[in-house]
Write an enzyme that holds these catalytic residues in place. Structure first.
Site, PDB file in Angstrom:
ATOM      1  CG  HIS A  40      -1.919   1.008   1.355  1.00 24.35           C
ATOM      2  ND1 HIS A  40      -1.649   2.331   1.638  1.00 24.35           N
ATOM      3  CD2 HIS A  40      -3.271   0.932   1.223  1.00 24.35           C
ATOM      4  CE1 HIS A  40      -2.776   3.016   1.666  1.00 24.35           C
ATOM      5  NE2 HIS A  40      -3.785   2.190   1.423  1.00 24.35           N
ATOM      6  CG  ASP A  48       0.200  -2.142   6.053  1.00 17.88           C
ATOM      7  OD1 ASP A  48      -0.742  -2.051   6.872  1.00 17.88           O
ATOM      8  OD2 ASP A  48       0.107  -1.754   4.876  1.00 17.88           O
ATOM      9  CD  GLN A 100      -7.143  -4.674   4.369  1.00 13.00           C
ATOM     10  OE1 GLN A 100      -8.142  -5.366   4.561  1.00 13.00           O
ATOM     11  NE2 GLN A 100      -7.217  -3.379   4.107  1.00 13.00           N
ATOM     12  CE  LYS A 102      -8.105  -0.211   6.504  1.00  9.27           C
ATOM     13  NZ  LYS A 102      -8.522  -0.010   5.099  1.00  9.27           N
ATOM     14  CB  CYS A 122      -3.705   3.249  -1.671  1.00  9.75           C
ATOM     15  SG  CYS A 122      -4.942   4.511  -1.368  1.00  9.75           S
TER      16      CYS A 122
END
Length: 405
Positions: free
Chosen positions: A122, A199, A202, A225, A363
């Site tokens: 991303h 990251d 998700q 999220k 993104c």
């Protein structure tokens, strides 16, 4: 709480609304999840009964707000299996969390140093490192993926060197749904002495985060999220790393001592939390995690697997539709392109049928270029979606195909 999708849906007020006279079919969960009534109630209750600034007030409201705020920190830290509550730094979301690390690493890099990322990043987990390398003369290396969207693990390991200072990678690709073997990759990076940032934007949504088991140094994630409010997230970091990490912002709360000539930073977590925090957001985030943690997470995983399996099978059988991202290990994201149809047009026609998806480059422009597509249509599934909604998606796509032929 046993897993019952109908009972779950009843706890999400927005899922009962209509769009252009059609029942809402919300399939944009990788962008943000909807909020259960428990989270909405927690936000309303805070503002109705406790609203006050934290840590500073000499009155009952401030004391109550502080206790709820710090209890929220403990809830989130426990959810990801942090070893200490002070390792959990509140941020506005994943992006700010990554930028805190980016700001610090920029001050530590020298020419000849290397940062390793993957082709599926991303922008939030790419641009920070890109700019840090530009400012320092360090080199940004990019581990390749296979055409199916899976990471080339052997190539990743081959790119590690004694000069690697930081490795950054997504737990799960937001554009493809690929689940990376983060524990294995972290071990390889740590063997070279590199810091590792995951990251987790998700990954946090699927109840699979154990930072001690992964072995990383940083894990960045957002509340929205995983059924929490927007504008709140966290950076988890090992205490041994964070306690000396360069400060991100200066101001109130993060100061231990100040004179007109100098200042001394406070201890964790305060030293990385300048200013009035998102108190209500933290409390709402904790309410979301408390609610989510009561579910049978194995049953949730089985349900989500059934959704992506049905979607994949129907996509494979859909003439003129091509899945983008078919890694063997992936979760509930279906990205696709359709012959003779622009993703934006697909999204518009589906929206008129009440079906909400995401279109564009997600993104991840370098990833789209690597895959040879300008962008995709993306349906992303969560625990409150149903197999009937998967069927509705493909009925909607049939209509879009006919209209755009």
């Amino acid at each position: 709480m046993s897993f019952d999708v109908a009972a779950l849906r009843a706890q999400f007020p927005i899922l009962s609304r209509q769009v252009d006279g059609n029942p809402l079919v919300y399939l944009d969960n990788a962008a943000t999840t909807q909020k259960p009534q428990a989270v909405i109630d927690a936000l309303v209750d805070y503002y109705s009964t406790t609203n006050s600034n934290v840590h500073r007030g000499a009155h009952q409201l401030s004391d109550e707000a502080t206790r709820r705020f710090e209890k929220a920190r403990e809830t989130i830290a426990r959810f990801i299996n942090a070893s200490a509550r002070e390792e959990l730094i509140w941020t506005s979301g994943t992006t700010e969390a990554i930028n805190i690390v980016g700001n610090g690493i920029r001050q530590q890099l020298n020419a000849g140093d290397e940062i390793l990322v993957t082709e599926m990043e991303h922008h939030a987990d790419l641009v920070s490192w890109q700019q840090a390398c530009k400012a320092s003369g360090a080199t940004l290396k990019v581990a390749p993926i296979f055409d199916n969207g899976a990471l080339d693990v052997d190539a990743f390991k081959a790119l590690l060197s004694e000069n690697t200072r930081l490795v950054a990678m997504p737990h799960i690709s937001n554009a493809l749904g690929t689940i990376n073997p983060v524990k294995e990759l972290t071990a390889a990076a740590k063997a070279k002495g590199a810091l590792v940032l995951i990251d987790g934007a998700q990954g946090i949504a699927h109840g699979m985060v154990d930072v001690q088991d992964i072995g990383c140094d940083f894990y960045a994630f957002s509340g929205h999220k995983v059924f929490g409010p927007t504008g709140i997230g966290a950076l988890w970091g090992k205490k041994s790393v964070l306690e000396d990490w360069p400060v991100w912002q200066t101001g109130g709360e993060m100061i231990s001592r100040v004179t007109y000539q100098d200042a001394v930073w406070g201890e964790l977590p305060n030293r990385l939390e300048a200013g009035t925090p998102n108190i209500a957001g933290a409390i709402g985030f904790a309410a979301a995690i408390g609610w989510f943690s009561q579910l049978d997470l194995d049953a949730v995983k089985t349900h989500e697997a059934s959704l992506i399996q049905s979607a994949t099978e129907q996509a494979d059988a859909f003439e003129g539709l091509t899945i983008v991202g078919s890694a063997p290990n992936k979760t509930g994201i279906l990205s696709f392109i359709m012959q003779s149809a622009h993703p934006a047009d697909i999204g518009f026609i589906l929206d008129r049928q009440g079906i909400a998806i995401r279109t564009g480059d997600h993104c991840a422009q370098p990833l789209m270029k690597r895959l040879g597509v300008p962008g995709t249509a993306r349906a992303s599934f969560s625990i409150y979606n149903t197999l009937e909604e998967v069927d509705q998606l493909f009925k909607g796509l049939k209509k879009a195909q006919m209209m755009l032929a």
